[in-house]
Design an enzyme around this catalytic site. Structure first.
Site, PDB file in Angstrom:
ATOM      1  N   ARG A  62       0.691  -1.175  -0.030  1.00 48.14           N
ATOM      2  CA  ARG A  62       0.026  -0.024  -0.010  1.00 48.14           C
ATOM      3  C   ARG A  62       0.794   1.328   0.161  1.00 48.14           C
ATOM      4  O   ARG A  62       1.946   1.128   0.375  1.00 48.14           O
ATOM      5  CB  ARG A  62      -0.901  -0.122   1.244  1.00 48.14           C
ATOM      6  CG  ARG A  62      -2.016  -0.864   1.082  1.00 48.14           C
ATOM      7  CD  ARG A  62      -2.855  -0.928   2.455  1.00 48.14           C
ATOM      8  NE  ARG A  62      -2.395  -1.291   3.553  1.00 48.14           N
ATOM      9  CZ  ARG A  62      -1.854  -0.504   4.190  1.00 48.14           C
ATOM     10  NH1 ARG A  62      -1.921   0.751   4.267  1.00 48.14           N
ATOM     11  NH2 ARG A  62      -1.246  -0.858   5.555  1.00 48.14           N
ATOM     12  N   TYR A  71      -1.702  -3.397  -6.705  1.00 49.92           N
ATOM     13  CA  TYR A  71      -1.415  -4.109  -5.649  1.00 49.92           C
ATOM     14  C   TYR A  71      -2.680  -3.979  -4.569  1.00 49.92           C
ATOM     15  O   TYR A  71      -2.988  -2.941  -4.246  1.00 49.92           O
ATOM     16  CB  TYR A  71      -0.061  -3.625  -4.958  1.00 49.92           C
ATOM     17  CG  TYR A  71       0.365  -4.877  -4.056  1.00 49.92           C
ATOM     18  CD1 TYR A  71       0.974  -5.700  -4.414  1.00 49.92           C
ATOM     19  CD2 TYR A  71       0.068  -4.581  -2.776  1.00 49.92           C
ATOM     20  CE1 TYR A  71       1.421  -6.754  -3.558  1.00 49.92           C
ATOM     21  CE2 TYR A  71       0.592  -5.623  -1.944  1.00 49.92           C
ATOM     22  CZ  TYR A  71       1.173  -6.831  -2.280  1.00 49.92           C
ATOM     23  OH  TYR A  71       1.731  -7.698  -1.441  1.00 49.92           O
ATOM     24  N   LYS A 129      -9.769  -2.242   1.624  1.00 54.35           N
ATOM     25  CA  LYS A 129      -9.441  -1.008   2.408  1.00 54.35           C
ATOM     26  C   LYS A 129     -10.305   0.180   1.861  1.00 54.35           C
ATOM     27  O   LYS A 129     -10.889   0.902   2.625  1.00 54.35           O
ATOM     28  CB  LYS A 129      -8.055  -0.660   2.289  1.00 54.35           C
ATOM     29  CG  LYS A 129      -7.018  -1.869   2.936  1.00 54.35           C
ATOM     30  CD  LYS A 129      -7.559  -2.484   4.273  1.00 54.35           C
ATOM     31  CE  LYS A 129      -7.141  -3.742   4.529  1.00 54.35           C
ATOM     32  NZ  LYS A 129      -5.969  -4.060   5.550  1.00 54.35           N
ATOM     33  N   HIS A 187     -10.774  -2.422  11.030  1.00 52.55           N
ATOM     34  CA  HIS A 187      -9.635  -3.039  10.543  1.00 52.55           C
ATOM     35  C   HIS A 187      -9.503  -4.365  11.727  1.00 52.55           C
ATOM     36  O   HIS A 187      -8.516  -4.350  12.528  1.00 52.55           O
ATOM     37  CB  HIS A 187      -8.508  -2.468  10.718  1.00 52.55           C
ATOM     38  CG  HIS A 187      -7.441  -3.099   9.896  1.00 52.55           C
ATOM     39  ND1 HIS A 187      -6.102  -2.687  10.023  1.00 52.55           N
ATOM     40  CD2 HIS A 187      -7.442  -4.098   8.995  1.00 52.55           C
ATOM     41  CE1 HIS A 187      -5.281  -3.379   9.301  1.00 52.55           C
ATOM     42  NE2 HIS A 187      -5.818  -4.243   8.758  1.00 52.55           N
ATOM     43  N   SER A 189      -1.790  -3.550  10.152  1.00 54.37           N
ATOM     44  CA  SER A 189      -1.216  -4.572   9.198  1.00 54.37           C
ATOM     45  C   SER A 189      -0.019  -5.163   9.595  1.00 54.37           C
ATOM     46  O   SER A 189       1.116  -4.717   9.971  1.00 54.37           O
ATOM     47  CB  SER A 189      -0.754  -3.535   8.000  1.00 54.37           C
ATOM     48  OG  SER A 189      -2.176  -2.894   7.610  1.00 54.37           O
ATOM     49  N   CYS A 247       0.278  -7.625  11.766  1.00 56.15           N
ATOM     50  CA  CYS A 247       0.702  -7.615  13.144  1.00 56.15           C
ATOM     51  C   CYS A 247      -0.223  -8.814  13.807  1.00 56.15           C
ATOM     52  O   CYS A 247      -0.199  -8.799  14.933  1.00 56.15           O
ATOM     53  CB  CYS A 247       0.241  -6.339  14.087  1.00 56.15           C
ATOM     54  SG  CYS A 247       1.316  -5.030  13.595  1.00 56.15           S
ATOM     55  N   GLY A 248      -0.480  -9.754  12.906  1.00 54.64           N
ATOM     56  CA  GLY A 248      -0.937 -10.727  13.482  1.00 54.64           C
ATOM     57  C   GLY A 248      -2.588 -11.149  13.607  1.00 54.64           C
ATOM     58  O   GLY A 248      -3.018 -12.257  14.125  1.00 54.64           O
ATOM     59  N   ASP A 289      -9.556  -9.816   8.642  1.00 58.47           N
ATOM     60  CA  ASP A 289      -8.963  -8.468   8.486  1.00 58.47           C
ATOM     61  C   ASP A 289     -10.087  -7.362   8.645  1.00 58.47           C
ATOM     62  O   ASP A 289      -9.484  -6.333   9.074  1.00 58.47           O
ATOM     63  CB  ASP A 289      -8.681  -8.336   6.812  1.00 58.47           C
ATOM     64  CG  ASP A 289      -7.529  -7.226   6.440  1.00 58.47           C
ATOM     65  OD1 ASP A 289      -6.467  -6.914   7.297  1.00 58.47           O
ATOM     66  OD2 ASP A 289      -7.817  -6.604   5.459  1.00 58.47           O
ATOM     67  N   ARG A 329       1.939 -12.096  -0.568  1.00 57.07           N
ATOM     68  CA  ARG A 329       0.685 -12.308  -0.262  1.00 57.07           C
ATOM     69  C   ARG A 329      -0.022 -13.588  -0.811  1.00 57.07           C
ATOM     70  O   ARG A 329       0.273 -14.169  -2.019  1.00 57.07           O
ATOM     71  CB  ARG A 329      -0.186 -11.235  -0.320  1.00 57.07           C
ATOM     72  CG  ARG A 329       0.214  -9.993   0.394  1.00 57.07           C
ATOM     73  CD  ARG A 329      -0.576  -9.757   1.666  1.00 57.07           C
ATOM     74  NE  ARG A 329      -0.170  -8.531   2.266  1.00 57.07           N
ATOM     75  CZ  ARG A 329      -0.627  -8.449   3.590  1.00 57.07           C
ATOM     76  NH1 ARG A 329      -1.678  -8.801   3.979  1.00 57.07           N
ATOM     77  NH2 ARG A 329       0.145  -7.355   4.298  1.00 57.07           N
ATOM     78  N   ARG A 371       2.597  -3.831  17.564  1.00 52.15           N
ATOM     79  CA  ARG A 371       3.876  -4.702  17.585  1.00 52.15           C
ATOM     80  C   ARG A 371       4.830  -3.630  18.492  1.00 52.15           C
ATOM     81  O   ARG A 371       5.033  -2.559  17.910  1.00 52.15           O
ATOM     82  CB  ARG A 371       4.243  -4.779  16.321  1.00 52.15           C
ATOM     83  CG  ARG A 371       5.403  -5.698  16.074  1.00 52.15           C
ATOM     84  CD  ARG A 371       5.650  -5.691  14.529  1.00 52.15           C
ATOM     85  NE  ARG A 371       4.848  -6.634  13.636  1.00 52.15           N
ATOM     86  CZ  ARG A 371       5.224  -7.958  13.363  1.00 52.15           C
ATOM     87  NH1 ARG A 371       6.420  -8.359  13.935  1.00 52.15           N
ATOM     88  NH2 ARG A 371       4.499  -8.577  12.839  1.00 52.15           N
ATOM     89  N   GLY A 430      -0.254 -20.369  18.652  1.00 54.96           N
ATOM     90  CA  GLY A 430      -1.016 -20.975  19.080  1.00 54.96           C
ATOM     91  C   GLY A 430      -1.303 -20.820  20.643  1.00 54.96           C
ATOM     92  O   GLY A 430      -2.674 -20.718  21.226  1.00 54.96           O
TER      93      GLY A 430
END
Ligand code: GTP
Ligand code: SPV
Ligand code: MN
Length: 579
Positions: free
Chosen positions: A67, A195, A204, A224, A246, A248-249, A273, A362, A393, A487
Site C-alpha cells: 500500500r 497491488y 480497504k 480493521h 497491518s 501484526c497477527g 481483516d 501475499r 507490535r 497457538g
C-alpha cells in the site's frame, strides 16, 4: 440490469476508451477463462499441480509491492472532515487530476465491470459496490475476496445504491499513482497500482474508508479487525474482534490452532481483516465479515505457526511475489522445507539481493477453504461480540495483556495504540508510530470525530463488549520474543473470555486490569518466571512518558477532540502519577 450502473460504466468507458468491455458474472467459468488468458500472456505462472493444484504465482511490478499511504487521499469538501490523520485534496481538484490520468488509459485494454457485495448476500448489514478495472489480476482477486457477479448485481438493483470504484493500473509510474476517496459521493478512483489494498477496491478503500464514513452516519462501526469464535470443551462459544495494525497477527489469530494442553478447545474463523459491527436489539454488538477471502501475509506461514493457513493455501490459491523452487513450488522465508531457485522477481536466488520472497508477499484464497471456517460466517445477522481487543507490535512498554476499566477507557486504549511499521505499506519498517484502533491508514474521516463516534456507539449499548489490549511482540534485552505467540495466544484469549464472564482474577494497575502471573495459564509452557513477570510489568515512569506522548498526539486534533477522551487521558495521567 441497473440503469445507474450501466450509465456510470458508459461514462467511465468514454473517459478511458477501452477496446472492449466485459461484464463479470462471478462464475467459475469466468475465473478459469481469465486464468487461462493470463497464463497464455505469461502474467501468471502455474505452480506444481501435484503439490499445489490450482495454484498460481503472480509477480507484480517490483516497485508496486505494498500500500502507498503517502499517495492515498480522502477528498471531502471541508478539509477538517478528513482530519490531520488523512492526506486531503478538494474533490473538484482531485477529480480533475484523476480524470486527466484516466483519460484514454484503457486504449488497447479490456475494461472489466466487477459488481460485488461486501458481506453475506442476504445480510441487512452488507453493502455493494462496482469496481471498474483494466486488470485481470484484480478481477481474479475480487472473485476470491468478495461475492462478485450476478447475485451482487441483483442486490444492487434491490438496494438502489452502490459504491463506485474506478481503477486502472495505468503505466505503473509511481509518480502517477494515487488512491483517492470521495466519501461524500461514495466513490473511489485508484490509478497506477495493481497491488492489494491499492487496487482491490472492495477491501480497504470501500470496506474501511468509505464504509467508516457511512457507518458514522448510520450508527455502526467499520473496523480493521479479525473476528474469531473460541469454543471451550463445554461447547460454549465466545466471539472476539481484534484490531491489530497491518502484518501484526490478525490472520494468524483468526485461525489459531489450540496448543496440546487445550484438548477440546476449538477456534472458528469468521474473518481475518475487516469487521462491520452493528448494535443489536439486545444491546450487544454484532459483527459480520464483509469479505469472503483472505489476502494474507505469506512469509512466516508454516505448519507450526499457522497450520490452518498453511493447509488452506495448498490448492486454488494465487501467490503474489513469492519465490519458486526448482520444481515450481512456491517458497518463502519461514518455510521449513524446500529451497528457493528464483526470487520473487524471477532472478536466480542470491541472498545478497535480500529475501527470496518479498516480505509483503501475499496469498489470495477463498475463506471457505480454511479448515477452521465458521458455519456462522455467512449468518446474515452476524455474531455477538464478547470482547474487543486492540494490539500492536511493541518491543517494549505494552504488557502481554491488560483490560480497560470500562468502554470510554477502552476508547482511550484504542486511540492510544502505537505499533512498529511493517512491510504492508511502503516506507521504513520497524518505526513506532501512532496507529489508533489499527485504523491510521484506513479511517475515512477525522479521527477526532471517529473517537467521538466510538464513545457514542458504546453509550448506546446495554451490554458493550469488554475492551482489552494485547502485545505478542515484547522483546528481551537480547532481542528475542518473550512470548511464544501463535497457538499459545489462546492462553491469553482464555483469560480475556474468563474476564468477560466474571470468572478470572485481575489486579488493578494505573493502566487497567492485568492478570497476576498466577492468573495466566502457563502450564506446559517453556517460559521462565522472569519472562512472565516482565511481560506483565507496568512501569509507571515509562507510562507517564507514553501518556504525555498520547496527549501531544491528541493536541493535533484541537477542539474537535472529544472532551470525554481528553478526560480519560487526564485521569490516566493522574493514576500513573500517583503510582
Ligand atoms: P494484514 O493482512 O496486513 O492486515 O496483517 P495481519 O494482521 O493479518 O498479520 P498476519 O497474521 O499475517 O501476521 C503478520 C506477521 O506477524 C507474520 O509474519 C506472522 O508470522 C507474525 N505473527 C503473527 N502472530 C504472531 C505471534 O503471535 N507472535 C509473533 N512473534 N509473530 C506473529
Ligand atoms: C493491510 O495492509 O492491512 C492488508 C493488506 O490487509 S492490503 O490489502 O494491501 O491492504
Ligand atoms: Mn489489513
Amino acid at each position: 440490469m441497473s440503469r445507474e450502473v450501466a450509465g456510470w460504466v458508459a461514462e467511465a468507458a468514454r473517459l478511458t476508451r477501452p477496446d472492449r468491455i466485459v461484464w463479470c458474472d462471478g462464475s467459475n467459468a469466468e475465473f478459469q477463462r481469465l486464468e487461462r488468458q493470463m497464463l497464455a500472456a505469461r502474467e501468471l505462472i502455474a505452480l506444481n499441480p501435484a503439490s499445489h493444484p490450482g495454484c498460481f504465482l503472480y509477480r507484480s511490478d517490483p516497485a508496486d509491492v505494498a500500500r502507498v499511504e503517502h499517495l492515498t487521499y480522502v477528498c471531502t469538501h471541508n478539509r477538517d472532515d478528513a482530519g490531520p490523520n488523512n492526506h486531503w485534496m478538494a474533490p473538484a481538484q482531485a477529480h480533475r487530476q484523476m480524470d486527466d490520468l484516466f483519460r484514454d488509459c484503457m486504449r488497447g485494454r479490456t475494461l472489466y465491470v466487477v459488481p460485488y457485495c461486501m458481506g453475506p448476500i442476504d445480510s441487512p448489514y452488507s453493502r455493494c459496490g462496482v469496481e471498474i478495472t483494466d486488470s485481470a489480476y484484480v478481477v481474479l482477486n475480487m472473485h476470491l475476496m468478495t461475492r462478485t457477479g450476478r447475485a451482487a448485481l441483483a442486490r444492487i438493483n434491490r438496494d438502489g445504491a452502490f459504491v463506485k470504484g474506478l481503477h486502472s493500473t495505468g503505466d505503473m509510474n509511481p509518480e502517477r499513482r494515487f488512491i483517492m476517496h470521495f466519501p461524500e459521493e461514495a466513490s473511489i478512483k485508484s490509478f497506477g497500482s495493481g497491488y492489494g489494498g491499492n487496487a482491490l477496491l472492495g477491501k480497504k478503500c470501500h470496506a474501511l474508508r468509505i464504509a467508516s464514513w457511512q457507518a458514522r452516519s448510520e450508527g455502526w462501526l467499520a473496523e480493521h479487525m479479525l473476528i474469531v469464535g473460541i469454543e471451550n470443551p463445554q461447547g460454549e462459544t465466545h466471539y472476539i474482534a481484534c484490531a491489530f495494525p497491518s502484518a501484526c497477527g490478525k490472520t494468524n489469530l483468526s485461525m489459531l490452532i489450540p496448543p496440546a494442553s487445550y484438548p477440546g478447545w476449538k477456534v472458528w474463523t469468521i474473518g481475518d481483516d475487516i469487521a462491520w459491527l452493528h448494535p443489536g436489539k439486545d444491546g450487544r454488538l454484532y459483527a459480520i465479515n464483509p469479505e469472503s477471502g483472505y489476502f494474507g501475509v505469506v512469509p512466516g506461514t508454516n505448519a507450526k505457526t499457522n497450520r490452518n493457513a498453511y493447509e488452506t493455501i495448498r490448492r486454488d490459491t494465487i501467490f503474489t511475489n513469492v519465490a519458486l523452487t526448482a520444481d515450481q513450488q512456491p517458497w518463502w522465508e519461514g518455510l521449513t522445507e524446500g529451497k528457493p531457485l528464483l526470487d520473487w522477481q524471477g532472478r536466480a536466488y542470491d541472498p545478497a539481493n535480500g529475501p527470496a520472497a518479498h516480505p509483503n508477499s501475499r496469498f489470495t484464497v477463498a475463506a471457505a477453504q480454511n479448515p477452521s471456517y465458521s458455519c456462522a460466517a455467512d449468518a446474515p445477522g452476524g455474531v455477538p461480540i464478547s470482547a474487543i481487543v486492540f494490539g500492536g507490535r511493541r518491543r517494549t512498554l505494552a504488557p502481554l495483556v491488560y483490560q480497560a476499566r470500562d468502554w470510554p477507557h477502552g476508547v482511550l486504549l484504542g486511540a492510544g495504540v502505537a505499533s512498529e511499521t511493517t512491510a504492508a505499506a511502503t516506507g521504513a519498517v520497524g518505526v513506532v508510530r501512532r496507529d489508533p484502533m489499527a485504523m491510521k491508514p484506513f479511517a475515512g474521516y477525522n479521527f477526532a470525530d471517529y473517537w467521538n463516534h466510538w464513545i457514542r456507539v458504546g453509550e448506546g449499548l446495554a451490554a458493550p463488549p469488554k475492551v482489552f489490549h494485547v502485545n505478542w511482540f515484547r522483546q528481551s534485552s537480547t532481542g528475542s520474543f518473550l512470548w511464544p505467540g501463535f497457538g499459545e495466544n489462546l492462553r491469553v484469549l482464555r483469560w480475556i473470555i474468563d474476564r468477560c464472564k466474571g470468572a478470572a482474577q485481575a489486579r488493578e494497575t494505573p493502566i487497567g486490569y492485568l492478570p497476576a502471573a498466577t492468573d495466566l495459564d502457563t502450564a506446559g509452557l517453556q517460559i521462565s518466571q522472569a519472562a512472565v513477570e516482565e511481560l506483565l510489568r507496568v512501569d509507571p515512569v515509562l507510562w507517564r512518558t507514553e501518556f504525555t506522548a498520547i496527549g501531544a498526539y491528541f493536541d493535533e486534533f484541537r477542539e474537535r477532540l472529544p472532551a470525554a477522551l481528553r478526560g480519560e487521558l487526564t485521569q490516566a495521567l493522574r493514576r500513573v502519577a500517583a503510582a
